[in-house]
Design a protein around this motif. Sequence first.
Motif, PDB file in Angstrom:
ATOM      1  N   ARG A   4      -9.504  31.418 -27.861  1.00 62.44           N
ATOM      2  CA  ARG A   4     -10.458  32.107 -28.722  1.00 62.44           C
ATOM      3  C   ARG A   4     -10.116  31.780 -30.167  1.00 62.44           C
ATOM      4  NH1 ARG A   4     -10.140  38.276 -27.062  1.00 62.44           N
ATOM      5  NH2 ARG A   4     -11.745  38.369 -28.707  1.00 62.44           N
ATOM      6  N   PRO A   5     -11.108  31.747 -31.054  1.00 62.54           N
ATOM      7  CA  PRO A   5     -10.810  31.388 -32.447  1.00 62.54           C
ATOM      8  C   PRO A   5      -9.790  32.325 -33.074  1.00 62.54           C
ATOM      9  CG  PRO A   5     -13.177  31.363 -32.042  1.00 62.54           C
ATOM     10  CD  PRO A   5     -12.543  31.966 -30.825  1.00 62.54           C
ATOM     11  N   PRO A   6      -8.727  31.796 -33.667  1.00 64.42           N
ATOM     12  CA  PRO A   6      -7.750  32.658 -34.353  1.00 64.42           C
ATOM     13  C   PRO A   6      -8.419  33.436 -35.482  1.00 64.42           C
ATOM     14  CG  PRO A   6      -6.856  30.452 -34.017  1.00 64.42           C
ATOM     15  CD  PRO A   6      -8.312  30.380 -33.681  1.00 64.42           C
ATOM     16  N   ALA A   7      -7.950  34.659 -35.684  1.00 59.60           N
ATOM     17  CA  ALA A   7      -8.467  35.486 -36.766  1.00 59.60           C
ATOM     18  C   ALA A   7      -7.914  34.999 -38.096  1.00 59.60           C
ATOM     19  CB  ALA A   7      -8.082  36.944 -36.535  1.00 59.60           C
ATOM     20  N   GLU A   8      -8.558  35.389 -39.171  1.00 59.80           N
ATOM     21  CA  GLU A   8      -8.131  35.036 -40.524  1.00 59.80           C
ATOM     22  C   GLU A   8      -8.076  36.324 -41.356  1.00 59.80           C
ATOM     23  OE1 GLU A   8      -9.119  31.547 -43.830  1.00 59.80           O
ATOM     24  OE2 GLU A   8     -10.359  31.795 -42.037  1.00 59.80           O
ATOM     25  N   PRO A   9      -6.989  37.103 -41.200  1.00 60.15           N
ATOM     26  CA  PRO A   9      -6.946  38.415 -41.838  1.00 60.15           C
ATOM     27  C   PRO A   9      -6.902  38.372 -43.361  1.00 60.15           C
ATOM     28  CG  PRO A   9      -4.842  37.902 -40.809  1.00 60.15           C
ATOM     29  CD  PRO A   9      -5.805  36.850 -40.365  1.00 60.15           C
ATOM     30  N   SER A  10      -6.445  37.275 -43.923  1.00 61.72           N
ATOM     31  CA  SER A  10      -6.410  37.145 -45.377  1.00 61.72           C
ATOM     32  C   SER A  10      -6.346  35.662 -45.717  1.00 61.72           C
ATOM     33  CB  SER A  10      -5.204  37.888 -45.967  1.00 61.72           C
ATOM     34  OG  SER A  10      -3.984  37.374 -45.442  1.00 61.72           O
ATOM     35  N   ARG A  26     -11.006  24.708 -39.695  1.00 64.94           N
ATOM     36  CA  ARG A  26     -11.225  25.033 -38.288  1.00 64.94           C
ATOM     37  C   ARG A  26     -11.780  23.833 -37.525  1.00 64.94           C
ATOM     38  NH1 ARG A  26     -10.790  30.349 -36.754  1.00 64.94           N
ATOM     39  NH2 ARG A  26     -10.342  31.781 -38.485  1.00 64.94           N
ATOM     40  N   ALA A  27     -11.423  23.764 -36.262  1.00 64.74           N
ATOM     41  CA  ALA A  27     -11.894  22.671 -35.413  1.00 64.74           C
ATOM     42  C   ALA A  27     -11.991  23.174 -33.983  1.00 64.74           C
ATOM     43  CB  ALA A  27     -10.950  21.480 -35.495  1.00 64.74           C
ATOM     44  N   PHE A  45      -3.278  22.977 -27.469  1.00 65.28           N
ATOM     45  CA  PHE A  45      -2.871  24.357 -27.229  1.00 65.28           C
ATOM     46  C   PHE A  45      -4.064  25.312 -27.092  1.00 65.28           C
ATOM     47  CE2 PHE A  45       1.170  22.700 -28.279  1.00 65.28           C
ATOM     48  CZ  PHE A  45       2.137  23.619 -27.883  1.00 65.28           C
ATOM     49  N   GLY A  46      -5.258  24.836 -27.270  1.00 64.45           N
ATOM     50  CA  GLY A  46      -6.405  25.705 -27.120  1.00 64.45           C
ATOM     51  C   GLY A  46      -7.667  25.072 -27.660  1.00 64.45           C
ATOM     52  N   ALA A  47      -8.815  25.603 -27.220  1.00 61.36           N
ATOM     53  CA  ALA A  47     -10.103  25.019 -27.591  1.00 61.36           C
ATOM     54  C   ALA A  47     -10.450  25.243 -29.054  1.00 61.36           C
ATOM     55  CB  ALA A  47     -11.201  25.599 -26.701  1.00 61.36           C
ATOM     56  N   HIS A  48      -9.893  26.285 -29.661  1.00 63.88           N
ATOM     57  CA  HIS A  48     -10.210  26.612 -31.049  1.00 63.88           C
ATOM     58  C   HIS A  48      -8.927  26.547 -31.882  1.00 63.88           C
ATOM     59  CE1 HIS A  48     -14.154  28.134 -29.703  1.00 63.88           C
ATOM     60  NE2 HIS A  48     -13.481  28.624 -28.676  1.00 63.88           N
TER      61      HIS A  48
END
Length: 616
Positions: free
Chosen positions: A510-516, A544-545, A551-554
């Motif tokens: 799942r796309p990693p979050a970007e908290p800041s 982002r890609a 290690f993952g799709a996102h």
Amino acid sequence: MNLPSEDPVLSPHTGWTRAHWEAVADELLAAVRPFASPSGSLVRLPGPASGSGEWSDDLEGYARTFLLAAFRAAHAEPEHAERILAPYATGLAAGTDPRSPERWPRPGELRQARVEAASVALALHETRALLWDRLPDAVRENTVRWLAELGGVEVPANNWVWFRAVVAAFLRSVDAPHAAADIAHAVEVTDTWYRGGGWYTDGGTSRFDHYNGWAMHLYPLWYCRISGDHEPLDRYRDRLATFLEDAVHLVGGDGAPLFQGRSLTYRFAAAAPFLTGALFDATPLPPGLTRRAASGMLRYFLDRGATEENGLLSLGWHRRFELIRQNYSGPASPYWASKGFLGLLLPPDHPVWTATEEPLPVERGDFTRAIAAPGWLVSGTAADGVVRVVNHGTPRTPSGRDPFYARLAYTTHTAPELGPPDPAADFRLDGDARAGEAAPDNQVAPADAPAARAGLELLALDGRVAVSHHEAVTVASAVRGPWEVRVVWPDEPAPGRRLVIGGHALAADRPPAEPSPGVVRRADGLTSALLVLHPPAEPPPAHRAEHTNPFGAHSATPWHEAPAEGPLAVAIFLGTTDSTALPPAPRYDTTTGEVTWPDGSRDDAAAAVDPGGRGA
């Protein structure tokens, strides 16, 4: 897979025992049988062909799984050993018969056959009493004739010289004509490739990677095992023992080997040097630590989907990931993971199998370790099990464009962005077409020419600081715990020129979050961050890609772009956080060049650059 119950007493870290290794080997061998030709000589697994073609790939399917079968049969019950080896006996007969419609390509007519011949020779040696000694004379004669074609044939000036030498040693052991010069050449040139501290280059280049363990240490010792030649044995044993002191620090707390270098689809072949050390009494590691490292790697990959629904090893890292393919990668290439099973040659009562598992260095506490030969500065953190390598000495190619080598940092928990393929890249037998040049991860490069570290030169490696120069910049890294302070000095001001500095690419399903700004975080808490220390600035949104990271799709990468005016300083973070807040960050003093860590300790990142330092 149908595996035995775990043993948390004997194996408190992995739960796995020798019985797990045997069960995995049996299932891997069973999975390939439906894809074998009627005689068993060719094993055609599904998937795109390598650059050498399907016939070569089919031989690879036989040879590499034969190696696994040989290791498994060594201490198996007699009836089980016979069942395992029977298809390889009939396959050998057909593969080496020049009149058979299922014959193998000869080493003289196909280069890749020269590689696979060594696996055949190793497997035949290890099954001497179980298979070779029982073969009809005609089969032995055909096998000798097929292997002998490797004598004196051209091979690249790298680990391939040992394929000829191992074959020559086996031929000598069965009183067959052999090329003694191939053995002498391999011994001689390998000594010139040794760079000290247990590390070899692969052919005198700047290639430092897993081949150091699953090729450069393995084959010389196996030559001695086959030939009984004790003259070089002691130095090979000493070099491996020294190497393992570094290698054990490169294993993550989750069992992951370092994601760096080519042929990563061999996966748990990275366990081979640890078990080779035990087999040849060439290790400083306690038996329980050896098993902890090896079992950790095996379980790491199997738990993350290395085998597909049909039980076959896929071409990838965790699951199938086509961008990890290289020109020589075919459907059976992953089965050089078989090398990781050589510990099954150790009897069941060997201490490697009976001692209680011991923790890895990264599980015992935080550490920093400098490895001189490849120019690596290694840091591990016990809280999250992450091992990071800051790379100031291993570009592989003069252009510095190979993402498997030329990034500024590699870890056990992240990978460089590997795509999309570059159609203009050199895609030779030993080439790599996965340039990944558009991604900023772990780069210090001109904004208009990303991914290049041409002319990489290690300048200093001392304590917690490493310094190198490439293109028109000098880069210093100071590391402590989960942090790296990266300082960049352009050689001279370049009006209008801008530099890109990237952190670790974080990937997940799942796309990693970007908290800041400058911070990306996965759902499991693994966090990658880049904080700008000098001159002050906010990093842009993460790069982002999709489908470019094993290690993952996102994937998401914190990065920073700034004018090429020095010094530029950023703090790079990779570790686990339990909230959106990062731990206290280090500071950089542009006047003194000193890095001050959160605990108050200091490192001078500028003194190693030149005697006068390189402040503002």
